[in-house]
Structure formats: structure tokens, C-alpha cells
Design an enzyme around this catalytic site. Structure first.
Site, mmCIF file in Angstrom:
data_model
loop_
_atom_site.group_PDB
_atom_site.id
_atom_site.type_symbol
_atom_site.label_atom_id
_atom_site.label_comp_id
_atom_site.label_asym_id
_atom_site.label_seq_id
_atom_site.Cartn_x
_atom_site.Cartn_y
_atom_site.Cartn_z
ATOM 1 N N HIS A 56 0.847 -1.202 0.000
ATOM 2 C CA HIS A 56 0.000 0.000 0.000
ATOM 3 C C HIS A 56 0.878 1.247 0.000
ATOM 4 C CE1 HIS A 56 -3.922 -1.976 0.510
ATOM 5 N NE2 HIS A 56 -3.253 -2.860 1.231
ATOM 6 N N TYR A 326 4.939 -5.460 9.788
ATOM 7 C CA TYR A 326 4.841 -4.000 9.896
ATOM 8 C C TYR A 326 6.146 -3.434 10.429
ATOM 9 C CZ TYR A 326 -0.123 -3.235 8.961
ATOM 10 O OH TYR A 326 -1.343 -3.095 8.359
#
Length: 353
Positions: A56, A326
Site C-alpha cells: 500500500h 509492519y
């Protein structure tokens, strides 16, 4: 689906679901599958773009608030459901690891949120506009990456490897069918965003319930003609969002859906029946946007396992290692320069055009 259509759809997933593996991660067996291996696979698919998220990559920061209506306290003791406004930092994005890719692609539209509660707790969410995910496990995601990796000679996936993967993973074919036929929102503002994974709500008495949630817009839904996506301006989704926020706040209602006995709570590829009980627990209001170079969202890892008291993860294997990927992505880009994004001009100037 013809082979051409199937490969086209696979390519869309490479840009969307593949990049959205920031939303998956493998950590069930660290000796075989860890966050570096997954992050490496994402970089291989879309190339290395220093300073950007590995998934993203194209996004826009937003700010606003969430205000519970008190109803959620019957399900969870989380303070976020108190009828008081909670500050929110968020991010809209499109799927894929290419930060300058055009918006006219059949990929995930995503909304990530970070809520900071008065007691210092945080709740982070990473949501997509699809109610199901293409794969059920981190291992399956890595297999998907390998099967659909572009062949250096052609720049396209090997159709035989793709076919073999789909034969072993009918859940991925089901997602392809959903992506092909489901209406696609014409704007970030009128899309619904889903938790996809299941979570546990814990009330004041310690009773637990399995839930999923969605953020449903007040802006009326309008579908885009998928056949015209490639003809759209490169940043049409983000330009539209900036223009709308320059005129008025945008709002979504947080809808909690309750599982019933037998509903899958550890498989993100399987939707729950449409007749499950749902409760409106509050309203998200977004008031402003900022490019990532200057916005507050750039260094936030929207790790959905960061949860307040009263909310806990389920046993969904996709949740177990999301924080690891992450963190790996953040660590890599944190040591890299913050390059200008495709939206890298002042939002007020862009929205005033």
C-alpha cells in the site's frame, strides 16, 4: 474464467492483495517463514522503492475523530465506546508496492486508523474494501507470491504456476471471482471498509464474543465502471478525497457484526452469513488530509494487533505475525529518505484546482 482473464486478475492481486500482505505476515513457524522473507518477497514483486511502505505504498494521511454512542459498551469494556470523541490519525491507500502507480487499477482500496484513548491505550486497524481475503494462512500467501512472481523473461507470471496454485487454493479463486463481479466504489469516500479478520470483544463481566466490523459511509454508494479504470486520471481517487474534505467532513458508521456458533473465526477467506446481528457503535469523522511527507501517518505501523483493553485478537493465523512484518517494513524505510509521493504537493493547492 479464461486464462487471460485469470492472469489479469492475478496481476491485480499482485498489486493489491500481494501488497496488502502488510495485512498478513508469516510468523507461525519463524524458522521457516519470518517477516524478512515476506518483506523481501514484496520488494521483489513491485521493486524496491526506498522511503515507502512495502505494501500500500501510495497513500494519503487523514485526521479526525471517533465518537462512540455508548452501545458498544454492551459488547466490550473498551473506553473507545464511551460517548466521548477520540482523536484519529488515518491513511487511505491503494494496493500495491509501487508509490507512483495510477489509481485506475483493480486493487484494494484501504483505510487504516490509529485511535488514541484518554488512558493512553491505542487501537489500530488496517481494513480493506473487500470482506474476504485471498489466502487463509501466511504459508499460503508466500506460496502465492512465488507462484505469481513475474518471469524475468516476460515480465508476467508463468501461467502454469498460476494454474497450479489456483488448483490447490480454491479460496483464492473465490476471491478472484468476488473481485471480478463485486461493484467497486467510485471514491474512497463512499466505500465500506472491513476488518476482514475476526477479533474478540470482552465486556465488563469478562464475557467474550467473536466479532468482525466494518466502517459504512454516510456518503451514498456509487459504483465505478471497471472497464473505464485505465482511462481515469492517475490520482483521481486521492484528488476526489482531497476535494471532498476541503468542502465538508466525511463520516462512516462503525458496525460490529456478531458471530454465531459455527461461523469461521480463524479463516479470513470465508465470509459470515449476511443475516448475522450487527450493531452501530459510533461514528468516524474525518476532517482533513495531508501528504505523507508532512502528515502524521507516515511512521505509524497500522498494526491491527495493537488493541485496547476489551478487544483481543482471535486465533486467525494471519493476525499472529502482522506486527512483525509492519515492524520490518518500518525499520527498512525508517533508514531511507522520505521521497516525495505521487501526491507530493500541498493538498489545499491540489484540491483548489
Amino acid at each position: 474464467m479464461s486464462l487471460v482473464l485469470r492472469l489479469s486478475a492475478i496481476g491485480a492481486i499482485l498489486l493489491g492483495a500481494g501488497a496488502a500482505f502488510t495485512y498478513v505476515a508469516g510468523w507461525l513457524a519463524p524458522q521457516r517463514l519470518g517477516p524478512d522473507r515476506i518483506t523481501d518477497a514484496l520488494e521483489k514483486h513491485d521493486g524496491l522503492h526506498p522511503g515507502f511502505r512495502r505494501a500500500h505504498a501510495k497513500g494519503l494521511c487523514v485526521e479526525g475523530s471517533f465518537q462512540g454512542n455508548g452501545t458498544g459498551l454492551t459488547l466490550s469494556r473498551a473506553a473507545v465506546f464511551e460517548p466521548e470523541p477520540i482523536p484519529v490519525i488515518g491513511r487511505f491507500s491503494t494496493g500495491g508496492g509501487q508509490p507512483y502507480a495510477p489509481d485506475g487499477r483493480l486493487v484494494f482500496h484501504a483505510l487504516a486508523l490509529s485511535l488514541v484513548l484518554p488512558n493512553g491505550e491505542q487501537w489500530r486497524m488496517a481494513m480493506d474494501n473487500a470482506p474476504i481475503f485471498p489466502v487463509a494462512t501466511p504459508q499460503a500467501f508466500l506460496a502465492f507470491q512465488l507462484a505469481t512472481a513475474p518471469d524475468p523473461r516476460t515480465g508476467k507470471p508463468d501461467p502454469n504456476r498460476v494454474a497450479e496454485f489456483l488448483a490447490r487454493h480454491p479460496e483464492t479463486q473465490a476471491f478472484l471471482d468476488w473481485q471480478r463481479y463485486a461493484p467497486l466504489a467510485a471514491s474512497f469516500a463512499n466505500g465500506t471498509y472491513y476488518s476482514i479478520n475476526t477479533f474478540r470483544f470482552v465486556d465488563a463481566m469478562g464475557e467474550q464474543r467473536f466479532v468482525r466490523w466494518s466502517f459504512v459511509p454516510e456518503t451514498p454508494f456509487e459504483a465505478i465502471d471497471k472497464a473505464t479504470l485505465a482511462e481515469r486520471p492517475a490520482n483521481f481517487l486521492f484528488d476526489d478525497l482531497l476535494a471532498r474534505l476541503s468542502e465538508a467532513p466525511l463520516r462512516w458508521h462503525m458496525i460490529i457484526t456478531l458471530a454465531e456458533s459455527g461461523d469461521p473465526v480463524d479463516d479470513a477467506t470465508r465470509a459470515w452469513p449476511a443475516d448475522r446481528s450487527s450493531i452501530d457503535v459510533g461514528t468516524l469523522t474525518l476532517t482533513r488530509a495531508a501528504i505523507e511527507e508532512t502528515g502524521a501517518c507516515r511512521n505509524i505501523t497500522f498494526d491491527p494487533t495493537i488493541l485496547p483493553s476489551g478487544v483481543a485478537p482471535s486465533d486467525d493465523p494471519l493476525l499472529a505475525a502482522r506486527s512483525a512484518v509492519y515492524a520490518t517494513s518500518l525499520a527498512r524505510r525508517d533508514g531511507e529518505p522520505a521521497e516525495p509521493s505521487a501526491l507530493g504537493r500541498d493538498p489545499a493547492a491540489r484540491s483548489a484546482r
